[in-house]
Design a protein around this motif. Sequence first.
Motif, PDB file in Angstrom:
ATOM      1  N   ARG A   7      56.644  54.512  45.235  1.00 15.46           N
ATOM      2  CA  ARG A   7      56.767  54.716  43.786  1.00 15.46           C
ATOM      3  C   ARG A   7      56.385  53.419  43.115  1.00 15.46           C
ATOM      4  O   ARG A   7      56.838  52.345  43.504  1.00 15.46           O
ATOM      5  CB  ARG A   7      58.207  55.090  43.463  1.00 15.46           C
ATOM      6  N   ARG A   8      55.504  53.511  42.124  1.00 19.03           N
ATOM      7  CA  ARG A   8      55.059  52.299  41.432  1.00 19.03           C
ATOM      8  C   ARG A   8      56.173  51.774  40.533  1.00 19.03           C
ATOM      9  O   ARG A   8      56.874  52.561  39.904  1.00 19.03           O
ATOM     10  CB  ARG A   8      53.801  52.589  40.593  1.00 19.03           C
ATOM     11  N   PRO A   9      56.321  50.431  40.488  1.00 16.47           N
ATOM     12  CA  PRO A   9      57.358  49.858  39.622  1.00 16.47           C
ATOM     13  C   PRO A   9      57.154  50.311  38.177  1.00 16.47           C
ATOM     14  O   PRO A   9      56.010  50.510  37.746  1.00 16.47           O
ATOM     15  CB  PRO A   9      57.120  48.345  39.735  1.00 16.47           C
ATOM     16  N   LEU A  49      54.245  58.159  41.457  1.00 12.72           N
ATOM     17  CA  LEU A  49      54.100  57.986  42.904  1.00 12.72           C
ATOM     18  C   LEU A  49      52.705  57.458  43.212  1.00 12.72           C
ATOM     19  O   LEU A  49      51.779  57.612  42.403  1.00 12.72           O
ATOM     20  CB  LEU A  49      54.326  59.324  43.618  1.00 12.72           C
ATOM     21  N   GLU A  50      52.542  56.843  44.383  1.00  8.98           N
ATOM     22  CA  GLU A  50      51.230  56.310  44.762  1.00  8.98           C
ATOM     23  C   GLU A  50      51.111  56.257  46.277  1.00  8.98           C
ATOM     24  O   GLU A  50      52.108  56.299  47.000  1.00  8.98           O
ATOM     25  CB  GLU A  50      51.047  54.893  44.215  1.00  8.98           C
ATOM     26  N   PHE A  51      49.887  56.169  46.726  1.00  4.44           N
ATOM     27  CA  PHE A  51      49.627  55.783  48.102  1.00  4.44           C
ATOM     28  C   PHE A  51      49.646  54.256  48.090  1.00  4.44           C
ATOM     29  O   PHE A  51      49.073  53.648  47.175  1.00  4.44           O
ATOM     30  CB  PHE A  51      48.258  56.279  48.557  1.00  4.44           C
ATOM     31  N   PRO A  52      50.301  53.622  49.073  1.00 11.21           N
ATOM     32  CA  PRO A  52      50.348  52.165  49.038  1.00 11.21           C
ATOM     33  C   PRO A  52      48.944  51.571  49.026  1.00 11.21           C
ATOM     34  O   PRO A  52      48.000  52.177  49.540  1.00 11.21           O
ATOM     35  CB  PRO A  52      51.091  51.788  50.317  1.00 11.21           C
ATOM     36  N   GLY A  53      48.813  50.383  48.453  1.00 13.60           N
ATOM     37  CA  GLY A  53      47.508  49.729  48.397  1.00 13.60           C
ATOM     38  C   GLY A  53      47.471  48.764  47.245  1.00 13.60           C
ATOM     39  O   GLY A  53      48.478  48.561  46.570  1.00 13.60           O
ATOM     40  N   GLY A  54      46.320  48.171  47.032  1.00  8.09           N
ATOM     41  CA  GLY A  54      46.201  47.218  45.931  1.00  8.09           C
ATOM     42  C   GLY A  54      44.794  46.690  45.816  1.00  8.09           C
ATOM     43  O   GLY A  54      43.874  47.157  46.508  1.00  8.09           O
ATOM     44  N   LYS A  55      44.642  45.700  44.944  1.00  7.90           N
ATOM     45  CA  LYS A  55      43.305  45.224  44.600  1.00  7.90           C
ATOM     46  C   LYS A  55      42.637  44.508  45.770  1.00  7.90           C
ATOM     47  O   LYS A  55      43.275  43.772  46.505  1.00  7.90           O
ATOM     48  CB  LYS A  55      43.406  44.255  43.429  1.00  7.90           C
ATOM     49  N   ARG A  65      46.038  44.018  54.630  1.00  9.28           N
ATOM     50  CA  ARG A  65      46.916  43.044  53.960  1.00  9.28           C
ATOM     51  C   ARG A  65      47.930  43.745  53.055  1.00  9.28           C
ATOM     52  O   ARG A  65      49.132  43.488  53.115  1.00  9.28           O
ATOM     53  CB  ARG A  65      46.045  42.065  53.155  1.00  9.28           C
ATOM     54  N   GLU A  66      47.449  44.676  52.221  1.00 15.51           N
ATOM     55  CA  GLU A  66      48.338  45.354  51.273  1.00 15.51           C
ATOM     56  C   GLU A  66      49.418  46.184  51.994  1.00 15.51           C
ATOM     57  O   GLU A  66      50.559  46.225  51.565  1.00 15.51           O
ATOM     58  CB  GLU A  66      47.532  46.270  50.338  1.00 15.51           C
ATOM     59  N   LEU A  67      49.025  46.872  53.078  1.00 12.91           N
ATOM     60  CA  LEU A  67      50.011  47.704  53.778  1.00 12.91           C
ATOM     61  C   LEU A  67      51.094  46.837  54.414  1.00 12.91           C
ATOM     62  O   LEU A  67      52.262  47.243  54.499  1.00 12.91           O
ATOM     63  CB  LEU A  67      49.325  48.591  54.826  1.00 12.91           C
ATOM     64  N   GLU A  86      51.961  43.730  53.144  1.00 13.32           N
ATOM     65  CA  GLU A  86      52.723  43.155  52.017  1.00 13.32           C
ATOM     66  C   GLU A  86      53.638  44.174  51.343  1.00 13.32           C
ATOM     67  O   GLU A  86      54.756  43.854  50.962  1.00 13.32           O
ATOM     68  CB  GLU A  86      51.761  42.632  50.941  1.00 13.32           C
ATOM     69  N   GLU A  87      53.146  45.395  51.189  1.00 11.55           N
ATOM     70  CA  GLU A  87      53.909  46.369  50.389  1.00 11.55           C
ATOM     71  C   GLU A  87      54.911  47.178  51.200  1.00 11.55           C
ATOM     72  O   GLU A  87      56.006  47.458  50.728  1.00 11.55           O
ATOM     73  CB  GLU A  87      52.946  47.337  49.667  1.00 11.55           C
ATOM     74  N   VAL A  88      54.509  47.617  52.419  1.00 11.62           N
ATOM     75  CA  VAL A  88      55.409  48.511  53.174  1.00 11.62           C
ATOM     76  C   VAL A  88      55.693  48.042  54.606  1.00 11.62           C
ATOM     77  O   VAL A  88      56.303  48.774  55.384  1.00 11.62           O
ATOM     78  CB  VAL A  88      54.879  49.974  53.182  1.00 11.62           C
TER      79      VAL A  88
END
Length: 316
Positions: free
Chosen positions: A21-23, A32-38, A51-53, A55-57
């Motif tokens: 869930r996005r902040p 809601l979101e699939f994890p990930g980022g820029k 890297r994002e997976l 860092e985030e989960v």
Amino acid sequence: MKEVHVAVGVVRQGDRILIARRPDDAHQGGLLEFPGGKVEPEERVQQALVRELDEEVGLRIDPRNLRPVIGIRHDYGDKRVFLDVWETDRFEGEPHGREGQPVQWLAVDALHDDDFPAANRPIIRALRLPHQYPITGDAGMDGAALVDHTCRRLAALRPSICLFRAPWLSRDAYLDAAGQLLDWCSARSIRLMLHGDPALLASIPAAGIHLPWHVARRLDTRPLASSGVLGVSCHQEDELAHAAHLGADFVTLGPVAETASHPDAVPMGWPRFTELAARATVPVYALGGLSLEDVERAREAGAQGVAGIGTWWSNC
Ligand SMILES: Nc1nc2c([nH]c(=O)n2[C@H]2C[C@H](O)[C@@H](COP(=O)(O)OP(=O)(O)OP(=O)(O)O)O2)c(=O)[nH]1
Ligand SMILES: [Mg+2]
């Protein structure tokens, strides 16, 4: 406005997918979101996702186990994004929200468009669709012979969705055969798509309708409820845009290679297909002169998979 390249991860465990869930205070916050980022400058998308997976989960992934799902360009008005979506079912670690965000495993059928940012709609469509979209063939066959042959081929291939295409039949003959096929398919959880005019669905309650381009071009709005499946046959860029405008769940695009069923059509080849698929905002099946061996290649080219007659109809 500069486009932001975002690496998006579909992490699968059996038939469930890891969802966060996005902040509340983030862009598209609270959804809601699939994890990930820029993707950072100098980073490849796969590296960014690894890297994002982490860092985030808190998951460790080998980039070689990532496979392309779909690429989606979307303009939110305040931000333009390119969601570069990859999937894997191989990871190490127990997922947890490392930034305090809730995470959960959800079945594909439990992913609802309205819970996610608008750009995610085609991603959810893509996850519900298989990598093969078989289309029936054999001009001239009709009646019981056509139904029997189709059932035998379906029993061998066991697809989750199939298009019954028989433009040489009269409307009544088509509906009669489609009714028999629907009974057979429903008993085996195969989603049967009808081919032609959306009004066919009033007679035969199939899973959805696949519009030939000459039918699609006359429509201005989606001709069926969102619970049904809408496919559209496209051959060039403006047709892809129109299909997206109609709210298509997927399109076919081709011919990619030379094909016996449409000998006069000029093939577009993989480079052009790749260009068009990259700009499409719905899942795209590669069509025309392809076989099941081309599924990997098609996915590398940005396709949902391979559609066609030659892929499965012969070799009885
Ligand atoms: N991760 C992710 N982002 C999505 C999805 N759908 C969607 O529209 N987006 C958008 C929202 C954001 O504008 C952008 C991703 O940005 P992000 O906030 O995840 O970026 P990031 O992890 O690098 O976070 P930050 O450094 O900006 O805090 O993509 C999705 O399913 N997953
Ligand atoms: Mg993020």
